[in-house]
Write an enzyme that holds these catalytic residues in place. Structure first.
Site: not given
Ligand code: AGP
Length: 606
Positions: A2, A27, A72, A98-99, A480, A484, A487, A503, A601
């Site tokens: 949010c 965000r 959100w 927000n929150g 990573e 990527k 998501e 394993h 974000k």
């Molecule tokens: C990364 O592509 C993601 N969207 C997510 O995992 C992100 O890295 C994570 O939420 C941590 O965010 P930050 O670096 O702002 O703490």
């Protein structure tokens, strides 16, 4: 997640609010809305994009005071009714929040017993009800806010307007609010970026602060009474508006910004002649670094993957134990904290609630935490009060790319700094420093001709799920890459250290199943080659990320070669094809690359 923008001033509020909402879009959100204060509140809100809200607005929404929000969903589905702002029962109070209010259900039931009816399923609406009740009893807006917040459990960044009072009232507990006083009025936002075009002098509210702005100017008090300790700061790094330019998506732009972002991160921190490295914000002498018993790093998602790479580099170069932790798990493990140890909180946004909670746990137990953060003035940067900015510039795409590279680079520089204070020879450090300084040019060279990404994408598109393998540093690059692709494309992805494959994950292998293997030319490459053979023996097809000219390429169905670099810098090169693969697969699937479903974000709830 949010976002909030509020305005109280002499200009028309609606254009300022809509512009602010656009700047908050990155965000992540599912609905947006605004309220303008006039003879009544004019509230417009709906699910979908800010552009859709904007095109649904009347040509004129007169009024110089307003609040706006991108939502959100947490409590209640993605509906127009649940979008913010929310009004009190008599529509004399409007709020954005927000929150999360953790005890909202209980409060709601209590209000319902008193006869209240609610228009939404949100936790936030109870705040509007309580505020309105309090002002109806004759309380001032600030006192009404105090009353409304009494007994609430959870987190909030709230902006509230009142029909009967010409005041904008804000309160913070856990969800940031930033105030910018301009010559035409006050703008309040949930992150500093929308303020950058208006002012670089801002006040960041502390948890427990209540701010009120009206004819008498700005006053900031504590919830329990007394003056707030916060004071104006100048934003050192103003990012301005991140324009797409000629790029179709922010993600692609940010992938291609990696060389320059890295140059900014490395600049002035490395001396290739001496091999010395120094992160200014660390404020630790060589003597202090020699005494560090161990290092702990915290992060989530991409930041965690970067921290895992940092962990290996620190152990390798400084010869002290280092371990990276999932932030969200940290405080629930009742961790033993050694105040002599070094702790890093790694975060692009600097607002990730899980990481904030972990920092607080360490601080509570007497430890110090250093931030490795991108957003200047963010909560983590201020909570830690020390550490480094990674200087990636604004990262708008939900999928983190250039921040990952700069987190890895900043941690590499720190590993060298502590390494030189301990065991690392000048010679070894010089070679690594030179290697790291060459990386931006190598990335540029790779991105100019990224190889057979589309062949890899064609294989990925057919796959019901994907396995990513790597070893050593590359095990974390594989993680990573999996994050990527998952998501962005919603294809289930699993990442494993290559040696672990036999394993368990080997059970997934079948004829034609693609396996993505990250195997640069380093000390563990031959071991990864064995895993490749094991995969192929079971009919799997290999998408390989390897070093330019490596014979291993012949083992692959699709080999994507990256320029040779210092083995400890390899993650900065090998991650690139995986970022591009995720991007192009999402495009092929016609998905929203910059705003994947359900993701935000900055993840500001636990
Ligand atoms: C990364 O592509 C993601 N969207 C997510 O995992 C992100 O890295 C994570 O939420 C941590 O965010 P930050 O670096 O702002 O703490």
């Amino acid at each position: 997640m949010c976002g909030i923008i509020a305005y109280h001033g002499r200009r028309q509020a609606a254009p300022i609010l809509v512009n602010g909402l656009r700047r908050l879009e990155y965000r992540g959100y599912d609905s947006a809305g605004l309220a303008i204060r006039g003879a009544a509140f004019d509230v417009r809100k709906r699910t979908g994009k800010v552009a859709e809200l904007e095109s649904s607005l009347p040509a004129k929404m007169p009024g110089t005071i307003g609040i706006a929000h991108t939502r959100w969903a947490t409590h209640g589905g993605v509906t127009d009714e649940n979008a913010h702002p929310h009004l009190g029962p008599e529509q004399r109070v409007a709020i954005v929040h927000n929150g999360i209010i953790e005890n909202a259900s209980r409060i709601r039931r209590h209000l319902e017993r008193q006869g209240a009816t609610f228009r939404s399923e949100t936790d936030s609406e109870v705040i509007a009800h309580r505020l309105e009740q309090a002002v109806a009893k004759g309380q001032t807006p600030v006192d009404a806010m105090r009353t409304a917040l009494k007994g609430l459990r959870g987190t909030w960044g709230i902006c509230a307007l009142f029909l009967d009072h010409d005041e904008l009232v804000c309160a913070r507990n856990g969800s940031p609010l930033v105030l910018g006083e301009t010559e035409h009025g006050l703008i309040v936002t949930s992150d500093p970026q929308p303020l950058a075009e208006h002012t670089d002098r801002v006040i960041i509210l502390e948890d427990g602060d209540i701010a009120a702005f009206g004819k008498g100017g700005l006053a900031i008090e504590r919830l329990e009474g007394g003056q707030s300790g916060t004071s104006p700061i100048t934003l050192e790094e103003s990012w301005g508006e991140a324009e797409l330019g000629d790029y179709p998506h922010y993600m692609l732009k940010e992938i291609y910004e990696q060389p320059d972002a890295l140059r900014h991160c490395i600049s002035g921190r490395l001396n290739a002649k001496t091999g010395n490295a120094r992160l200014g914000g660390m404020h630790l002498t060589a003597k202090q670094l020699r005494k560090v018993p161990h290092v702990r790093l915290l992060g989530c998602g991409t930041a965690l993957n970067a921290a895992l790479i940092g962990q290996q580099l620190i152990e390798r170069l400084a010869r002290i134990p280092a371990v990276a932790h999932v932030s969200s798990e940290f405080r629930y493990q009742d961790p033993v904290v050694n105040p002599e140890a070094l702790h890093f909180a790694v975060s692009q946004s600097g607002e990730t609630m899980d990481t904030i909670a972990a920092i607080k746990e360490i601080q509570l137990k007497g430890g110090d935490v250093h931030g490795v953060v991108n957003v200047v003035g963010s909560t983590i940067a201020r909570l830690c009060g020390q550490g480094v900015y990674m200087h990636s510039g604004p990262e708008q795409s939900v999928a983190s790319t250039k921040a990952f590279s700069n987190m890895v680079a900043a941690l590499t520089i720190f590993a060298m700094q502590i390494g030189r204070a301990r065991q690392l020879s000048a010679n070894e450090a010089r070679v690594l420093a030179k290697g790291l300084q060459e990386v931006p040019d190598l990335i540029e060279r790779y991105l100019a001709d990224p190889g057979p990404i589309d062949d890899a994408v064609a294989m990925v598109l057919e796959a019901p799920s994907l396995l990513f393998l790597g070893r050593g540093l590359s095990a974390n690059v594989a993680k990573e890459g999996a994050l990527k692709v998952m998501e962005l494309t919603y294809i289930p992805c699993l990442a494993y250290p290559a040696g672990e494959m036999k394993h368990g994950p080997i059970a997934l292998l079948e004829e034609g199943r693609p396996v993505v293997v990250v195997a640069p030319d380093d000390a563990v490459k031959d071991k990864v080659a064995s895993a490749i053979h094991e995969c192929k023996a079971r009919g799997a097809r290999i998408i390989l990320v390897c070093t330019e000219g490596d014979e291993l390429a012949q083992e692959a169905d699709v080999a994507i070669e990256v320029p040779r670099t210092h083995p400890l810098c390899s993650p900065l090169l090998t991650v690139l094809p995986l970022q591009l693969m995720a991007y192009r697969t999402a495009l092929a699937l016609d998905l929203d690359v910059d705003r994947p479903r359900n993701l935000a974000k900055s993840v500001t709830v636990e």
